[in-house]
Design an enzyme around this catalytic site. Structure first.
Site, PDB file in Angstrom:
ATOM      1  N   GLY A  25       0.837  -1.208   0.000  1.00 28.47           N
ATOM      2  CA  GLY A  25       0.000   0.000   0.000  1.00 28.47           C
ATOM      3  C   GLY A  25       0.862   1.244   0.000  1.00 28.47           C
ATOM      4  O   GLY A  25       0.604   2.206   0.713  1.00 28.47           O
ATOM      5  N   ILE A  65      -0.120   6.767   4.448  1.00 27.03           N
ATOM      6  CA  ILE A  65       1.028   6.477   5.308  1.00 27.03           C
ATOM      7  C   ILE A  65       2.097   5.713   4.520  1.00 27.03           C
ATOM      8  O   ILE A  65       3.293   5.993   4.642  1.00 27.03           O
ATOM      9  CB  ILE A  65       0.567   5.674   6.547  1.00 27.03           C
ATOM     10  CG1 ILE A  65      -0.326   6.561   7.434  1.00 27.03           C
ATOM     11  CG2 ILE A  65       1.766   5.154   7.341  1.00 27.03           C
ATOM     12  CD1 ILE A  65      -1.025   5.815   8.567  1.00 27.03           C
ATOM     13  N   SER A  87      -2.839  -0.322  14.760  1.00 27.16           N
ATOM     14  CA  SER A  87      -3.714   0.815  15.035  1.00 27.16           C
ATOM     15  C   SER A  87      -4.038   0.919  16.524  1.00 27.16           C
ATOM     16  O   SER A  87      -4.112  -0.102  17.225  1.00 27.16           O
ATOM     17  CB  SER A  87      -5.020   0.644  14.267  1.00 27.16           C
ATOM     18  OG  SER A  87      -5.960   1.614  14.667  1.00 27.16           O
ATOM     19  N   TYR A  94     -12.102  -4.287  11.895  1.00 26.28           N
ATOM     20  CA  TYR A  94     -10.815  -3.587  11.825  1.00 26.28           C
ATOM     21  C   TYR A  94     -10.082  -3.673  13.156  1.00 26.28           C
ATOM     22  O   TYR A  94      -8.892  -4.029  13.205  1.00 26.28           O
ATOM     23  CB  TYR A  94     -11.062  -2.127  11.438  1.00 26.28           C
ATOM     24  CG  TYR A  94      -9.826  -1.269  11.346  1.00 26.28           C
ATOM     25  CD1 TYR A  94      -9.087  -1.206  10.173  1.00 26.28           C
ATOM     26  CD2 TYR A  94      -9.408  -0.494  12.431  1.00 26.28           C
ATOM     27  CE1 TYR A  94      -7.954  -0.397  10.082  1.00 26.28           C
ATOM     28  CE2 TYR A  94      -8.283   0.308  12.348  1.00 26.28           C
ATOM     29  CZ  TYR A  94      -7.563   0.353  11.170  1.00 26.28           C
ATOM     30  OH  TYR A  94      -6.442   1.145  11.086  1.00 26.28           O
ATOM     31  N   LYS A 124      -6.473  -5.650  13.761  1.00 24.49           N
ATOM     32  CA  LYS A 124      -5.238  -5.018  14.232  1.00 24.49           C
ATOM     33  C   LYS A 124      -4.762  -5.652  15.546  1.00 24.49           C
ATOM     34  O   LYS A 124      -3.552  -5.739  15.798  1.00 24.49           O
ATOM     35  CB  LYS A 124      -5.439  -3.508  14.379  1.00 24.49           C
ATOM     36  CG  LYS A 124      -5.729  -2.796  13.047  1.00 24.49           C
ATOM     37  CD  LYS A 124      -4.600  -2.956  12.029  1.00 24.49           C
ATOM     38  CE  LYS A 124      -4.786  -2.062  10.813  1.00 24.49           C
ATOM     39  NZ  LYS A 124      -3.703  -2.149   9.837  1.00 24.49           N
TER      40      LYS A 124
HETATM   41  P1  NAP Z   1      -5.284   4.661   2.836  1.00 21.49           P
HETATM   42  O1  NAP Z   1      -4.856   6.051   2.504  1.00 21.49           O
HETATM   43  O2  NAP Z   1      -6.727   4.329   2.788  1.00 21.49           O
HETATM   44  O3  NAP Z   1      -4.475   3.637   1.923  1.00 21.49           O
HETATM   45  C1  NAP Z   1      -4.737   2.274   2.040  1.00 21.49           C
HETATM   46  C2  NAP Z   1      -3.676   1.524   1.286  1.00 21.49           C
HETATM   47  O4  NAP Z   1      -3.940   0.127   1.397  1.00 21.49           O
HETATM   48  C3  NAP Z   1      -3.679   1.878  -0.191  1.00 21.49           C
HETATM   49  O5  NAP Z   1      -2.357   2.001  -0.622  1.00 21.49           O
HETATM   50  C4  NAP Z   1      -4.351   0.676  -0.839  1.00 21.49           C
HETATM   51  O6  NAP Z   1      -3.848   0.373  -2.123  1.00 21.49           O
HETATM   52  C5  NAP Z   1      -3.950  -0.448   0.101  1.00 21.49           C
HETATM   53  N1  NAP Z   1      -4.920  -1.537   0.051  1.00 21.49           N
HETATM   54  C6  NAP Z   1      -6.206  -1.538   0.509  1.00 21.49           C
HETATM   55  N2  NAP Z   1      -6.777  -2.730   0.258  1.00 21.49           N
HETATM   56  C7  NAP Z   1      -5.844  -3.492  -0.371  1.00 21.49           C
HETATM   57  C8  NAP Z   1      -5.836  -4.811  -0.879  1.00 21.49           C
HETATM   58  N3  NAP Z   1      -6.917  -5.614  -0.804  1.00 21.49           N
HETATM   59  N4  NAP Z   1      -4.705  -5.267  -1.433  1.00 21.49           N
HETATM   60  C9  NAP Z   1      -3.610  -4.483  -1.521  1.00 21.49           C
HETATM   61  N5  NAP Z   1      -3.554  -3.228  -1.061  1.00 21.49           N
HETATM   62  C10 NAP Z   1      -4.670  -2.734  -0.496  1.00 21.49           C
HETATM   63  O7  NAP Z   1      -4.811   4.239   4.285  1.00 21.49           O
HETATM   64  P2  NAP Z   1      -3.784   4.884   5.334  1.00 21.49           P
HETATM   65  O8  NAP Z   1      -4.562   5.764   6.222  1.00 21.49           O
HETATM   66  O9  NAP Z   1      -2.569   5.371   4.667  1.00 21.49           O
HETATM   67  O10 NAP Z   1      -3.469   3.573   6.190  1.00 21.49           O
HETATM   68  C11 NAP Z   1      -2.253   2.857   6.073  1.00 21.49           C
HETATM   69  C12 NAP Z   1      -2.118   1.942   7.278  1.00 21.49           C
HETATM   70  O11 NAP Z   1      -2.196   2.713   8.475  1.00 21.49           O
HETATM   71  C13 NAP Z   1      -3.232   0.899   7.395  1.00 21.49           C
HETATM   72  O12 NAP Z   1      -2.692  -0.294   7.894  1.00 21.49           O
HETATM   73  C14 NAP Z   1      -4.169   1.505   8.418  1.00 21.49           C
HETATM   74  O13 NAP Z   1      -4.949   0.534   9.069  1.00 21.49           O
HETATM   75  C15 NAP Z   1      -3.168   2.154   9.335  1.00 21.49           C
HETATM   76  N6  NAP Z   1      -3.730   3.192  10.184  1.00 21.49           N
HETATM   77  C16 NAP Z   1      -4.254   4.326   9.633  1.00 21.49           C
HETATM   78  C17 NAP Z   1      -4.785   5.296  10.468  1.00 21.49           C
HETATM   79  C18 NAP Z   1      -5.369   6.568   9.936  1.00 21.49           C
HETATM   80  O14 NAP Z   1      -5.945   7.317  10.745  1.00 21.49           O
HETATM   81  N7  NAP Z   1      -5.237   6.893   8.656  1.00 21.49           N
HETATM   82  C19 NAP Z   1      -4.795   5.082  11.858  1.00 21.49           C
HETATM   83  C20 NAP Z   1      -4.254   3.926  12.371  1.00 21.49           C
HETATM   84  C21 NAP Z   1      -3.720   2.979  11.523  1.00 21.49           C
HETATM   85  P3  NAP Z   1      -4.592   0.886  -3.476  1.00 21.49           P
HETATM   86  O15 NAP Z   1      -4.671   2.377  -3.396  1.00 21.49           O
HETATM   87  O16 NAP Z   1      -3.718   0.441  -4.573  1.00 21.49           O
HETATM   88  O17 NAP Z   1      -5.943   0.234  -3.454  1.00 21.49           O
END
Ligand code: NAP
Length: 245
Positions: free
Chosen positions: A8, A13, A138, A151, A155
């Site tokens: 991702g 992130i 998370s 979710y 995690k």
């Molecule tokens: P995001 O902007 O929604 O991006 C999600 C990423 O995951 C994208 O690159 C997407 O790829 C990839 N992805 C989703 N489903 C997939 C699948 N089936 N196979 C392969 N790739 C997949 O998310 P983010 O906020 O950057 O989150 C990144 C990490 O941080 C995650 O593990 C999330 O749980 C964790 N996190 C985020 C937050 C927050 O507040 N944002 C808080 C705590 C933890 P494509 O674009 O190519 O689909």
């Protein structure tokens, strides 16, 4: 120069993590599922050379094997793997049908927990001594996610996987860790942060804000560093004191 796979990695992130490693002189495999243009634009814009893009759905075990092997082949082995890709679907218990409940649990666990487990299995066959696996977990694993229960559970499972793999891979010189962010400003949370709940979310932290992706990337970089072997098994809270455990 180390060889690093970030799942991702094209946005949010993951993108900040990719940039942080490239700026430190490492070579990246940027993984995506459906963001080919974003991944390619990021690759072309990174400092250094030899970066590649790989793709595949992390919920598909064969796709995982194929993109991890492709990354290792293109980079000449692997030193660091960051399990970052995940989904955050809303499925509150009293608002979903039983069928929707099944589907949400299966999809969330397949992407957020089985995906990283399969990435780890495939990557462990390529990681050199001194290797690192950093899992992006998370705050929800500890605090609960009433509207996204799959979710939160995925995690919590990822945290347990981190601890198990830290024990299993330590003898090979591989350290396994996790970061547990609170809210971070990305596509995943934009809708929530812009909603009437946005102010309440920011006020969860005494700093009255949410994190930027670069703040998470800085911790991932440390945990992936040669200096961080002794952090193996740890889960680092990155939530601006919004949840203390
Ligand atoms: P995001 O902007 O929604 O991006 C999600 C990423 O995951 C994208 O690159 C997407 O790829 C990839 N992805 C989703 N489903 C997939 C699948 N089936 N196979 C392969 N790739 C997949 O998310 P983010 O906020 O950057 O989150 C990144 C990490 O941080 C995650 O593990 C999330 O749980 C964790 N996190 C985020 C937050 C927050 O507040 N944002 C808080 C705590 C933890 P494509 O674009 O190519 O689909």
């Amino acid at each position: 120069m180390r060889s690093i796979l970030v799942t991702g990695g094209s946005r949010g992130i993951g993108r900040a993590v990719v940039r942080a490693f490239a700026e430190a002189g490492d070579r990246l495999a940027i993984h995506h599922r459906a963001s080919a243009d974003l991944a390619e634009a990021l690759r072309a814009d990174l400092p250094g050379s030899g970066h590649v893009v790989v793709s595949g759905d992390v919920s598909d075990p064969e796709a995982v094997r194929s993109f991890v092997d492709a990354a290792a082949e293109a980079l000449g082995g692997l030193d660091v793997v960051v399990n970052n890709a995940a989904v955050f679907p809303r499925h509150p218990i009293m608002e979903t049908s039983y069928e929707e409940w099944q589907a949400a649990w299966q999809h969330t666990l397949a992407v957020n927990l089985l995906g990283p487990a399969n990435v780890a299995w495939c990557a462990a066959r390529h990681l050199r001594r001194g290797g690192r696996i950093v899992n992006v977990s998370s705050r929800g694993a500890f605090r609960g996610e009433p509207e996204q229960p799959g979710y939160g559970a995925s995690k919590a499972g990822l945290n347990a996987l981190t601890q198990s793999l830290a024990l299993a891979l330590g003898p090979l010189g591989i350290a396994v860790t996790a970061v547990a962010p609170g809210f971070v400003e990305t596509d995943m949370t934009n809708e929530h942060l812009k909603s009437p709940r946005g102010d309440e979310i920011r006020a969860q932290s005494p700093f009255n804000r949410v994190a930027q992706p670069e703040e998470i990337a800085a911790a991932v970089r440390y945990l992936a560093s040669p200096e961080a072997e002794w952090a193996s098994g740890t889960i680092v809270d990155l939530n601006g004191a919004s949840y203390l455990r």
